[in-house]
Design a protein around this motif. Structure first.
Motif: not given
Length: 268
Positions: A127, A229-230, A227, A236, A232-233, A131
């Motif tokens: 991740e 979370e990639y 994914r 963020e 999203e991070h 990112t």
């Protein structure tokens, strides 16, 4: 397009879809036929070219591949279309004769010309690695990021942004464009993840090329899946450091006129 209205069925590419039909934070939806996203366009057939140019009115191609990729793979058949303008905006720092990897060393003529800019980034947690790579596009080539978005915003006809897989570089640019257009975060993430529906076909296509085969085969198949979370991070990080993607863009010469133009292109 196929039955869901977003995927565009082509013989020579497998990950082309429209950014239209995405829900926005104010209850609207993005417009179809204005911005497309895709994977490598080298193998487009004459029928594909006709569909894109004659039927979908494609007028601008935003090529995010590195200089190495363009040289090894070629510019693609759309360069032969007089009504289509090709905009090359690599997202990697320039350096060296054969790669775009940043380097202070002089070019090494013995360097393997198949080496690609992301080839040495495997030491981090997946991740964080992905990112960090995404943030690296903004850190190393803010000029390319803003220029590519401006083509989407100000061009006539349809624009198609692509890289090799249509997953990472294209995913980041499309996420930024969708953010400017007011697309909900949930829909931005869903559009990013949608490439996973085609990941097996994407990998099979890229493995047929000497440019990508070694890099693909050096990693587990599961590592290529986009994914949630990639992205999203990544978003963020922009929220925390800049108050959101718009804050980053504003710091890098993006203007209110640019925002208005892109919103007009992508909004109903």
């Amino acid at each position: 397009m196929n039955e869901n209205g977003r995927w565009i069925v082509l013989e020579g590419a497998v990950n082309v879809r429209d950014l239209g039909g995405l829900p926005t934070v104010d209850g609207g939806v993005t417009r179809s036929g204005r911005v497309l996203r895709g994977d490598n366009l080298q193998s487009l057939t004459p029928a594909d070219v006709n569909l894109l140019v004659a039927e979908l009115k494609l007028r601008h191609v935003i090529d995010l591949r590195s200089n190495t990729e363009v040289r090894l793979e070629g510019p693609g058949p759309l360069t032969d279309e007089s009504v289509v303008e090709i905009h090359h905006h690599t997202l990697f720092a320039e350096g060296g004769l054969f790669t775009d990897a940043a380097s202070d060393d002089p070019p090494d003529e013995e360097l393997d010309e198949r080496a690609l800019p992301w080839a040495d980034a495997e030491r981090l947690d997946p991740e964080l690695r992905v990112t960090g790579h995404y943030y690296g596009y903004l850190r190393d080539r803010p000029d390319s990021v803003v220029a590519a978005l401006r083509v989407m915003a100000h061009g006539d006809g349809a624009a198609l942004v692509h890289c090799a897989a249509g997953k990472d570089r294209t995913g980041v640019l499309c996420a930024l464009a969708e953010e400017v257009a007011g697309v909900t975060r949930e829909a931005i993430v869903a559009d990013y993840v949608a490439t996973g529906e085609r990941i097996a076909a994407i990998i099979e296509r890229l493995r047929s090329s000497d440019t990508y085969r070694v890099d693909l085969d050096s990693k587990p198949a599961d590592s290529h899946v986009p994914r949630a979370e990639y992205i999203e991070h990544f978003l963020e990080i922009l929220d925390t450091r800049y108050g959101g993607p718009m804050g980053w863009l504003t710091e890098h010469s993006w203007t209110a006129d640019d925002t208005a133009a892109l919103r007009a292109r992508l909004r109903d």
